[in-house]
Design a protein around this motif. Structure first.
Motif, short mmCIF file in Angstrom:
data_model
loop_
_atom_site.label_atom_id
_atom_site.label_comp_id
_atom_site.label_asym_id
_atom_site.label_seq_id
_atom_site.Cartn_x
_atom_site.Cartn_y
_atom_site.Cartn_z
N ILE A 106 0.86 -1.18 -0.10
CA ILE A 106 0.00 -0.04 0.11
C ILE A 106 1.01 1.12 0.07
O ILE A 106 2.10 1.28 0.23
N ARG A 107 0.39 2.37 -0.38
CA ARG A 107 0.82 3.73 -0.35
C ARG A 107 0.00 4.44 0.49
O ARG A 107 -1.18 4.69 0.12
N LEU A 108 0.57 5.33 1.42
CA LEU A 108 -0.21 6.40 2.22
C LEU A 108 -0.42 7.78 1.59
O LEU A 108 0.79 7.90 1.06
N THR A 109 -1.51 8.23 1.77
CA THR A 109 -1.62 9.63 1.15
C THR A 109 -2.55 10.49 2.13
O THR A 109 -3.12 9.99 3.13
N ASP A 110 -2.35 11.72 1.71
CA ASP A 110 -3.57 12.61 2.67
C ASP A 110 -4.78 12.58 2.15
O ASP A 110 -5.02 12.23 1.02
N GLY A 111 -5.86 13.03 2.82
CA GLY A 111 -7.11 12.93 2.45
C GLY A 111 -8.04 11.96 3.13
O GLY A 111 -7.63 11.11 4.04
N ASP A 112 -9.30 11.97 2.66
CA ASP A 112 -10.23 11.12 3.26
C ASP A 112 -9.98 9.53 3.02
O ASP A 112 -9.96 8.65 3.84
N HIS A 113 -9.66 9.27 1.88
CA HIS A 113 -9.22 7.96 1.44
C HIS A 113 -7.64 7.94 1.31
O HIS A 113 -7.07 8.31 0.40
N ASN A 114 -7.29 7.47 2.68
CA ASN A 114 -5.83 7.67 2.71
C ASN A 114 -4.86 6.52 2.41
O ASN A 114 -3.68 6.36 2.58
N ILE A 115 -5.39 5.35 1.74
CA ILE A 115 -4.55 4.24 1.23
C ILE A 115 -4.71 4.14 -0.22
O ILE A 115 -5.81 4.00 -0.81
N ASP A 116 -3.68 4.29 -0.90
CA ASP A 116 -3.72 3.98 -2.43
C ASP A 116 -3.17 2.56 -2.67
O ASP A 116 -2.04 2.16 -2.12
N CYS A 117 -3.81 1.85 -3.33
CA CYS A 117 -3.25 0.47 -3.76
C CYS A 117 -3.69 -0.23 -4.95
O CYS A 117 -4.68 0.45 -5.69
N LYS A 118 -3.57 -1.33 -5.37
CA LYS A 118 -3.88 -2.30 -6.55
C LYS A 118 -4.52 -3.54 -5.95
O LYS A 118 -3.71 -4.21 -5.01
N ILE A 119 -5.69 -3.78 -6.24
CA ILE A 119 -6.45 -4.85 -6.00
C ILE A 119 -6.60 -5.77 -7.05
O ILE A 119 -7.23 -5.13 -8.09
N ASP A 120 -6.42 -7.02 -7.02
CA ASP A 120 -6.62 -8.06 -7.95
C ASP A 120 -7.89 -8.03 -8.50
O ASP A 120 -8.78 -8.12 -7.56
N GLY A 121 -8.29 -7.88 -9.79
CA GLY A 121 -9.63 -7.81 -10.21
C GLY A 121 -10.30 -6.45 -10.27
O GLY A 121 -11.44 -6.40 -10.89
N PHE A 122 -9.68 -5.65 -9.58
CA PHE A 122 -10.52 -4.11 -9.41
C PHE A 122 -9.27 -3.19 -9.85
O PHE A 122 -9.73 -2.16 -10.45
N GLY A 123 -8.23 -3.41 -9.99
CA GLY A 123 -7.09 -2.46 -10.31
C GLY A 123 -6.85 -1.39 -9.35
O GLY A 123 -7.04 -1.59 -8.16
N SER A 124 -6.37 -0.24 -9.80
CA SER A 124 -5.98 0.69 -8.86
C SER A 124 -7.20 1.38 -7.92
O SER A 124 -8.07 1.40 -8.58
N MET A 125 -6.97 1.52 -6.60
CA MET A 125 -8.27 2.04 -6.00
C MET A 125 -7.51 2.77 -4.54
O MET A 125 -6.43 2.64 -4.28
N ALA A 126 -8.49 3.69 -3.95
CA ALA A 126 -8.36 4.41 -2.75
C ALA A 126 -9.20 3.53 -1.80
O ALA A 126 -10.48 3.58 -1.99
N LEU A 127 -8.59 3.31 -0.62
CA LEU A 127 -9.21 3.00 0.40
C LEU A 127 -9.16 3.74 1.65
O LEU A 127 -8.10 4.55 1.86
N LYS A 128 -10.22 3.67 2.66
CA LYS A 128 -10.14 4.31 3.90
C LYS A 128 -9.51 3.49 4.75
O LYS A 128 -9.80 2.40 4.90
N SER A 129 -8.61 3.94 5.65
CA SER A 129 -7.88 3.17 6.58
C SER A 129 -8.64 2.52 7.80
O SER A 129 -8.36 1.46 8.21
N GLU A 130 -9.98 2.96 7.79
CA GLU A 130 -10.77 2.47 8.89
C GLU A 130 -11.41 1.21 8.35
O GLU A 130 -12.12 0.53 9.26
N PHE A 131 -11.25 0.86 7.07
CA PHE A 131 -11.85 -0.52 6.82
C PHE A 131 -10.90 -1.46 6.29
O PHE A 131 -10.88 -2.46 5.76
N VAL A 132 -9.63 -1.34 6.97
CA VAL A 132 -8.74 -2.42 6.80
C VAL A 132 -7.82 -2.69 8.11
O VAL A 132 -7.94 -1.84 9.09
N ARG A 133 -7.19 -3.79 7.96
CA ARG A 133 -6.29 -3.97 9.24
C ARG A 133 -5.15 -4.50 8.56
O ARG A 133 -4.97 -5.31 7.73
N LYS A 134 -3.92 -4.35 9.45
CA LYS A 134 -2.61 -4.59 9.01
C LYS A 134 -2.62 -6.35 9.00
O LYS A 134 -3.28 -7.05 9.99
N ALA A 135 -1.97 -6.76 8.04
CA ALA A 135 -1.93 -8.24 7.96
C ALA A 135 -0.63 -8.78 8.54
O ALA A 135 0.20 -8.16 8.87
#
Length: 113
Positions: free
Chosen positions: A84-113
């Protein structure tokens, strides 16, 4: 008192004024600081849903189904996202998800693996 003004380290206002021998205050944001103290710039701090601090390059797991605008299916809970790459803003995680491509996620909806 000194008539010297110092730039506020919080809001960068040039109007920081001396309140005492070593304390300055900002009239715009209300910040008080001692210019002689060494202040470490914390930079960007992003925490996951459990409060763990995330860093660039971490892997995370999505904790709930997330609908994707324009996609027929959501990103399912349990999907692992690598590098993942961290960014400023509401959606603070930039990433690539298999089957979806590039995407921005909110950190409140993920947990560290």
């Amino acid at each position: 008192m000194s008539e010297e003004m110092k730039q506020c380290p919080k809001c960068n206002s040039p109007y920081g004024y001396a309140m005492g021998a070593e304390i300055f205050a900002c009239p715009e944001c209300g910040n008080e600081w001692n210019p002689n103290e060494i202040v470490e710039d914390a930079g960007l701090t992003v925490k996951d849903a459990n409060g763990n601090i995330l860093m660039d390059g971490d892997s995370v797991v999505v904790i709930k189904d997330l609908p994707v605008k324009g996609a027929p299916k959501p990103v399912k809970a349990g999907t692992k996202v690598k590098n993942i790459r961290l960014t400023d803003g509401d959606h603070n995680i930039d990433c690539k998800i298999d089957g979806f491509g590039s995407m921005a996620l909110k950190s409140e909806f993920v947990r560290k693996a």
